[in-house]
Design a protein around this motif. Structure first.
Motif, PDB file in Angstrom:
ATOM      1  N   THR A  56     -43.855  39.547  44.729  1.00 36.71           N
ATOM      2  CA  THR A  56     -44.162  38.169  45.045  1.00 36.71           C
ATOM      3  C   THR A  56     -42.875  37.424  45.398  1.00 36.71           C
ATOM      4  OG1 THR A  56     -43.921  37.419  42.770  1.00 36.71           O
ATOM      5  CG2 THR A  56     -46.107  38.200  43.430  1.00 36.71           C
ATOM      6  N   PRO A  57     -42.976  36.298  46.090  1.00 36.68           N
ATOM      7  CA  PRO A  57     -41.771  35.550  46.472  1.00 36.68           C
ATOM      8  C   PRO A  57     -40.937  35.071  45.288  1.00 36.68           C
ATOM      9  CG  PRO A  57     -43.683  34.763  47.687  1.00 36.68           C
ATOM     10  CD  PRO A  57     -44.179  35.739  46.658  1.00 36.68           C
ATOM     11  N   CYS A  58     -41.549  34.954  44.115  1.00 28.58           N
ATOM     12  CA  CYS A  58     -40.818  34.472  42.937  1.00 28.58           C
ATOM     13  C   CYS A  58     -39.983  35.555  42.282  1.00 28.58           C
ATOM     14  CB  CYS A  58     -41.785  33.890  41.916  1.00 28.58           C
ATOM     15  SG  CYS A  58     -42.614  32.404  42.502  1.00 28.58           S
ATOM     16  N   GLU A  59     -40.283  36.829  42.573  1.00 22.39           N
ATOM     17  CA  GLU A  59     -39.545  37.927  41.967  1.00 22.39           C
ATOM     18  C   GLU A  59     -38.204  38.101  42.657  1.00 22.39           C
ATOM     19  OE1 GLU A  59     -41.645  41.624  41.228  1.00 22.39           O
ATOM     20  OE2 GLU A  59     -43.518  40.536  41.589  1.00 22.39           O
ATOM     21  N   THR A  60     -37.191  38.406  41.874  1.00 24.65           N
ATOM     22  CA  THR A  60     -35.879  38.687  42.445  1.00 24.65           C
ATOM     23  C   THR A  60     -35.534  40.136  42.167  1.00 24.65           C
ATOM     24  OG1 THR A  60     -34.753  37.985  40.434  1.00 24.65           O
ATOM     25  CG2 THR A  60     -35.048  36.320  42.136  1.00 24.65           C
ATOM     26  N   VAL A  61     -34.808  40.729  43.076  1.00 24.95           N
ATOM     27  CA  VAL A  61     -34.389  42.109  42.930  1.00 24.95           C
ATOM     28  C   VAL A  61     -32.925  42.106  42.514  1.00 24.95           C
ATOM     29  CG1 VAL A  61     -34.046  44.294  44.119  1.00 24.95           C
ATOM     30  CG2 VAL A  61     -36.027  42.874  44.674  1.00 24.95           C
ATOM     31  N   GLU A  62     -32.647  42.725  41.391  1.00 29.91           N
ATOM     32  CA  GLU A  62     -31.273  42.827  40.911  1.00 29.91           C
ATOM     33  C   GLU A  62     -30.579  43.953  41.662  1.00 29.91           C
ATOM     34  OE1 GLU A  62     -29.744  40.886  38.653  1.00 29.91           O
ATOM     35  OE2 GLU A  62     -31.547  39.691  38.357  1.00 29.91           O
ATOM     36  N   PRO A  63     -29.397  43.709  42.207  1.00 29.78           N
ATOM     37  CA  PRO A  63     -28.697  44.778  42.911  1.00 29.78           C
ATOM     38  C   PRO A  63     -28.271  45.886  41.950  1.00 29.78           C
ATOM     39  CG  PRO A  63     -27.292  42.846  42.700  1.00 29.78           C
ATOM     40  CD  PRO A  63     -28.648  42.468  42.187  1.00 29.78           C
ATOM     41  N   MET A  64     -28.325  47.122  42.418  1.00 28.27           N
ATOM     42  CA  MET A  64     -27.913  48.262  41.601  1.00 28.27           C
ATOM     43  C   MET A  64     -26.401  48.324  41.456  1.00 28.27           C
ATOM     44  SD  MET A  64     -30.433  51.262  42.988  1.00 28.27           S
ATOM     45  CE  MET A  64     -29.589  52.491  42.019  1.00 28.27           C
ATOM     46  N   LEU A  65     -25.700  47.851  42.482  1.00 30.81           N
ATOM     47  CA  LEU A  65     -24.240  47.898  42.485  1.00 30.81           C
ATOM     48  C   LEU A  65     -23.680  46.487  42.505  1.00 30.81           C
ATOM     49  CD1 LEU A  65     -23.698  50.730  45.105  1.00 30.81           C
ATOM     50  CD2 LEU A  65     -23.587  50.923  42.623  1.00 30.81           C
ATOM     51  N   LEU A  66     -22.638  46.275  41.716  1.00 25.39           N
ATOM     52  CA  LEU A  66     -21.989  44.970  41.615  1.00 25.39           C
ATOM     53  C   LEU A  66     -20.582  45.040  42.192  1.00 25.39           C
ATOM     54  CD1 LEU A  66     -22.927  44.403  37.884  1.00 25.39           C
ATOM     55  CD2 LEU A  66     -24.037  43.328  39.839  1.00 25.39           C
ATOM     56  N   THR A  67     -20.122  43.935  42.755  1.00 32.10           N
ATOM     57  CA  THR A  67     -18.728  43.865  43.175  1.00 32.10           C
ATOM     58  C   THR A  67     -17.863  43.673  41.935  1.00 32.10           C
ATOM     59  OG1 THR A  67     -18.710  41.469  43.436  1.00 32.10           O
ATOM     60  CG2 THR A  67     -19.372  42.788  45.369  1.00 32.10           C
ATOM     61  N   VAL A  68     -16.595  43.937  42.075  1.00 31.48           N
ATOM     62  CA  VAL A  68     -15.683  43.745  40.940  1.00 31.48           C
ATOM     63  C   VAL A  68     -15.629  42.262  40.571  1.00 31.48           C
ATOM     64  CG1 VAL A  68     -13.332  44.067  40.094  1.00 31.48           C
ATOM     65  CG2 VAL A  68     -14.381  45.813  41.535  1.00 31.48           C
ATOM     66  N   ALA A  69     -15.715  41.390  41.558  1.00 30.29           N
ATOM     67  CA  ALA A  69     -15.729  39.946  41.279  1.00 30.29           C
ATOM     68  C   ALA A  69     -16.961  39.562  40.462  1.00 30.29           C
ATOM     69  CB  ALA A  69     -15.681  39.159  42.585  1.00 30.29           C
ATOM     70  N   GLN A  70     -18.114  40.149  40.772  1.00 25.29           N
ATOM     71  CA  GLN A  70     -19.324  39.875  39.994  1.00 25.29           C
ATOM     72  C   GLN A  70     -19.170  40.377  38.571  1.00 25.29           C
ATOM     73  OE1 GLN A  70     -21.966  41.898  42.748  1.00 25.29           O
ATOM     74  NE2 GLN A  70     -23.064  39.982  43.137  1.00 25.29           N
ATOM     75  N   VAL A  71     -18.572  41.555  38.411  1.00 25.29           N
ATOM     76  CA  VAL A  71     -18.338  42.118  37.076  1.00 25.29           C
ATOM     77  C   VAL A  71     -17.419  41.202  36.278  1.00 25.29           C
ATOM     78  CG1 VAL A  71     -17.289  44.039  35.810  1.00 25.29           C
ATOM     79  CG2 VAL A  71     -18.777  44.490  37.771  1.00 25.29           C
ATOM     80  N   ALA A  72     -16.357  40.732  36.917  1.00 29.24           N
ATOM     81  CA  ALA A  72     -15.415  39.826  36.246  1.00 29.24           C
ATOM     82  C   ALA A  72     -16.134  38.569  35.766  1.00 29.24           C
ATOM     83  CB  ALA A  72     -14.269  39.464  37.188  1.00 29.24           C
ATOM     84  N   SER A  73     -16.992  38.031  36.603  1.00 29.18           N
ATOM     85  CA  SER A  73     -17.744  36.837  36.234  1.00 29.18           C
ATOM     86  C   SER A  73     -18.686  37.123  35.068  1.00 29.18           C
ATOM     87  CB  SER A  73     -18.540  36.342  37.442  1.00 29.18           C
ATOM     88  OG  SER A  73     -19.331  35.244  37.101  1.00 29.18           O
ATOM     89  N   MET A  74     -19.388  38.255  35.123  1.00 23.18           N
ATOM     90  CA  MET A  74     -20.322  38.615  34.053  1.00 23.18           C
ATOM     91  C   MET A  74     -19.612  38.831  32.723  1.00 23.18           C
ATOM     92  SD  MET A  74     -22.746  41.247  36.174  1.00 23.18           S
ATOM     93  CE  MET A  74     -23.897  41.608  34.867  1.00 23.18           C
ATOM     94  N   LEU A  75     -18.416  39.432  32.774  1.00 23.03           N
ATOM     95  CA  LEU A  75     -17.658  39.711  31.548  1.00 23.03           C
ATOM     96  C   LEU A  75     -16.766  38.551  31.127  1.00 23.03           C
ATOM     97  CD1 LEU A  75     -16.570  43.405  32.228  1.00 23.03           C
ATOM     98  CD2 LEU A  75     -18.502  42.594  30.858  1.00 23.03           C
ATOM     99  N   GLN A  76     -16.713  37.522  31.959  1.00 21.39           N
ATOM    100  CA  GLN A  76     -15.886  36.344  31.727  1.00 21.39           C
ATOM    101  C   GLN A  76     -14.417  36.722  31.545  1.00 21.39           C
ATOM    102  OE1 GLN A  76     -17.809  34.233  28.493  1.00 21.39           O
ATOM    103  NE2 GLN A  76     -19.318  33.351  29.894  1.00 21.39           N
ATOM    104  N   ILE A  77     -13.929  37.547  32.482  1.00 27.19           N
ATOM    105  CA  ILE A  77     -12.523  37.922  32.512  1.00 27.19           C
ATOM    106  C   ILE A  77     -11.996  37.616  33.910  1.00 27.19           C
ATOM    107  CG2 ILE A  77     -12.742  39.722  30.746  1.00 27.19           C
ATOM    108  CD1 ILE A  77     -12.747  41.812  32.975  1.00 27.19           C
ATOM    109  N   ALA A  78     -10.689  37.626  34.052  1.00 34.78           N
ATOM    110  CA  ALA A  78     -10.086  37.361  35.353  1.00 34.78           C
ATOM    111  C   ALA A  78     -10.425  38.489  36.332  1.00 34.78           C
ATOM    112  CB  ALA A  78      -8.571  37.239  35.218  1.00 34.78           C
TER     113      ALA A  78
END
Length: 67
Positions: free
Chosen positions: A2-24
């Motif tokens: 449905t349009p409300c569902e979002t698909v989580e990407p299988m692969l993350l960029t290093v910048a996304q990982v840094a943001s998720m882990l709250q590190i530089a």
């Protein structure tokens, strides 16, 4: 899907990982380069598998033993 569902990407960029882990971002790149955070190379790009990151966080979590 449905349009409300979002698909989580299988692969993350290093910048996304840094943001998720709250590190530089530079610290995240350093940890990837040293092999601390699991990653894959796709050509010149570095990506972190979402499942591998979750497993890494779980295995890296220290718990206190209650005596």
């Amino acid at each position: 899907m449905t349009p409300c569902e979002t698909v989580e990407p299988m692969l993350l960029t290093v910048a996304q990982v840094a943001s998720m882990l709250q590190i530089a971002r530079s610290k995240a790149y350093e940890m990837v380069a040293q092999g601390e955070i699991p990653s894959v190379r796709l050509g010149r790009s570095v990506r972190v598998p979402r499942a591998a990151l979750a497993a890494w966080v779980t295995s890296s979590t220290k718990t206190k033993r209650v005596v």
